[in-house]
Scaffold this motif. Structure first.
Motif, PDB file in Angstrom:
ATOM      1  N   LEU A 124      -4.994 -13.099   3.854  1.00  0.00           N
ATOM      2  CA  LEU A 124      -6.013 -12.071   3.652  1.00  0.00           C
ATOM      3  C   LEU A 124      -5.419 -10.667   3.797  1.00  0.00           C
ATOM      4  CD1 LEU A 124      -9.057 -13.640   5.544  1.00  0.00           C
ATOM      5  CD2 LEU A 124      -8.678 -13.526   3.064  1.00  0.00           C
ATOM      6  N   ALA A 125      -4.490 -10.495   4.756  1.00  0.00           N
ATOM      7  CA  ALA A 125      -3.853  -9.188   4.925  1.00  0.00           C
ATOM      8  C   ALA A 125      -3.010  -8.832   3.709  1.00  0.00           C
ATOM      9  CB  ALA A 125      -2.991  -9.185   6.184  1.00  0.00           C
ATOM     10  N   CYS A 126      -2.322  -9.831   3.152  1.00  0.00           N
ATOM     11  CA  CYS A 126      -1.522  -9.589   1.946  1.00  0.00           C
ATOM     12  C   CYS A 126      -2.422  -9.207   0.769  1.00  0.00           C
ATOM     13  CB  CYS A 126      -0.696 -10.829   1.604  1.00  0.00           C
ATOM     14  SG  CYS A 126       0.667 -11.156   2.748  1.00  0.00           S
ATOM     15  N   LEU A 127      -3.531  -9.923   0.613  1.00  0.00           N
ATOM     16  CA  LEU A 127      -4.455  -9.598  -0.483  1.00  0.00           C
ATOM     17  C   LEU A 127      -5.077  -8.212  -0.287  1.00  0.00           C
ATOM     18  CD1 LEU A 127      -6.373 -12.955  -1.132  1.00  0.00           C
ATOM     19  CD2 LEU A 127      -4.373 -12.026  -2.334  1.00  0.00           C
ATOM     20  N   ALA A 128      -5.219  -7.800   0.978  1.00  0.00           N
ATOM     21  CA  ALA A 128      -5.776  -6.466   1.263  1.00  0.00           C
ATOM     22  C   ALA A 128      -4.759  -5.362   1.020  1.00  0.00           C
ATOM     23  CB  ALA A 128      -6.275  -6.412   2.705  1.00  0.00           C
ATOM     24  N   GLY A 129      -3.493  -5.757   0.767  1.00  0.00           N
ATOM     25  CA  GLY A 129      -2.469  -4.772   0.441  1.00  0.00           C
ATOM     26  C   GLY A 129      -1.685  -4.246   1.615  1.00  0.00           C
ATOM     27  N   ASP A 130      -1.836  -4.843   2.801  1.00  0.00           N
ATOM     28  CA  ASP A 130      -1.077  -4.381   3.966  1.00  0.00           C
ATOM     29  C   ASP A 130      -0.876  -5.527   4.958  1.00  0.00           C
ATOM     30  OD1 ASP A 130       0.187  -3.047   5.979  1.00  0.00           O
ATOM     31  OD2 ASP A 130      -1.463  -1.681   6.447  1.00  0.00           O
TER      32      ASP A 130
END
Length: 277
Positions: A229-235
Motif C-alpha cells: 500500500l505504501a508503494c502504491l501511495a508513492g512513498d
C-alpha cells in the motif's frame, strides 16, 4: 499415501482473516505434495527465502504499480512457504531447534532484502536511516509477538511452561530467545497459577484471545500488505514510519493488555483459594 493429520498447532481465535482463509489453507494443501517429493522443512524455508528475494527485486521498482503488485503477489507466496515449512516439520516429526532458528533467519532475511531494496531505490541518507530504524523495531516487535503467541498457544492447552524446550548453543538462537523471553518474568505469575489449577486455561483463552487477535496487526502478513500500500501511495517510507511509531504503540499496548488478562485470571484463582474453608 497415509492421510496427514490436520495441523492444530494454531488457535483460530487469534488468527487474522488472511491466515484463516488464504495463507494457511494454501500451505495445508501443499503439505502432501512436499512430503511426496521429499522436500524437507528447511528446504521449504530456503525456497521461501528465494521467492522473497524475487519480491524484493520487484519492490525495488516500486515506482511501477505493476511490479509493486507482482512483488506483493510473490510476498504472499513466500508467506505460504513460511507456513508450509512448520507444517511439514510437524507432519514429518522433523521439528528441531535448528529448524526454528533457520525459519526465523529466512523470515527476517526476506524483510531485510525488501528493506535494502527499497532503501537503494530511494537512495537518500534519510531513507537508509529510516530503513535501519524500522528494521530494529521490526525485529523486536516480531520476537515479542511470536513469544506472546507461543505463550498463548501452550497455555490454552493447559501447559504452564514448566518443561523447557530443547535449546542449542547457536548464538542467533540465544539472541532470539533473549529478546522473545524478555517478558517471561512478568508473565510468570499466571504460569504459576496455571500450574496449580490447569482448568484456568479455559478462562484464560477466552479472555486473552481478543488481545492476541489485536496483536495480529504485528504479523508478517499485515506488514507485507502495508509495504504494498505504501508503494502504491508513492512513498515506501510511509511503511517504515508505520513500523516505528504505530506498530510500536500497538505492540506495547497489546502486551500490556495481555498482562492485565493474566493478572485478572490469576487473581480470580487466588481469590477462590482464599474463600475456601
Amino acid at each position: 499415501m497415509a492421510s496427514i493429520a490436520r495441523d492444530t498447532s494454531r488457535d483460530r481465535r487469534i488468527e487474522d482473516v488472511t491466515n484463516l482463509y488464504l495463507i494457511h489453507p494454501a500451505a495445508r494443501a501443499l503439505v502432501p505434495v512436499a512430503i511426496r517429493l521429499g522436500i524437507s522443512a528447511n528446504a521449504v524455508s530456503c525456497i521461501g527465502l528465494a521467492i522473497g528475494a524475487g519480491a524484493a527485486w520487484c519492490f525495488y521498482h516500486w515506482q511501477s504499480p505493476l511490479l509493486a503488485t507482482i512483488g506483493f503477489a510473490l510476498a504472499i507466496v513466500w508467506l505460504i512457504a513460511d507456513g508450509l515449512d512448520g507444517m511439514v516439520a510437524r507432519a514429518t516429526g522433523t521439528a528441531s531447534p535448528l529448524g526454528r532458528v533457520m525459519d526465523g533467519i529466512c523470515d527476517h532475511g526476506v524483510f531485510a532484502l525488501i528493506y535494502v531494496a527499497l532503501a537503494l531505490s530511494i537512495g537518500t541518507v534519510e531513507g537508509w536511516l529510516l530503513a535501519v530504524g524500522a528494521g530494529v523495531a521490526h525485529a523486536v516487535q516480531s520476537s515479542l509477538y511470536e513469544a506472546e503467541r507461543a505463550r498463548f498457544h501452550r497455555r490454552v492447552k493447559g501447559d504452564s511452561g514448566e518443561a523447557k524446550p530443547v535449546r542449542t548453543r547457536n548464538p542467533l538462537e540465544r539472541l532470539y530467545d533473549f529478546v522473545a523471553g524478555s517478558l517471561d518474568r512478568a508473565a510468570a505469575r499466571f504460569d504459576r497459577a496455571l500450574r496449580q489449577r490447569p482448568a484456568l486455561a479455559v478462562a484464560y483463552g477466552r479472555r486473552a484471545a481478543p488481545a492476541m487477535k489485536a496483536m495480529a496487526l504485528l504479523s508478517a502478513n499485515m506488514r507485507v500488505l502495508a509495504i504494498w500500500l505504501a508503494c502504491l501511495a508513492g512513498d515506501p517510507q510511509l511503511f517504515w514510519w508505520w513500523e516505528i511509531l504505530p506498530l510500536t504503540i500497538i505492540a506495547a499496548s497489546t502486551i500490556l493488555w495481555h498482562r492485565r488478562v493474566e493478572a485478572m485470571t490469576a487473581g480470580l484463582h487466588i481469590a477462590e483459594n482464599q474463600l475456601r474453608p
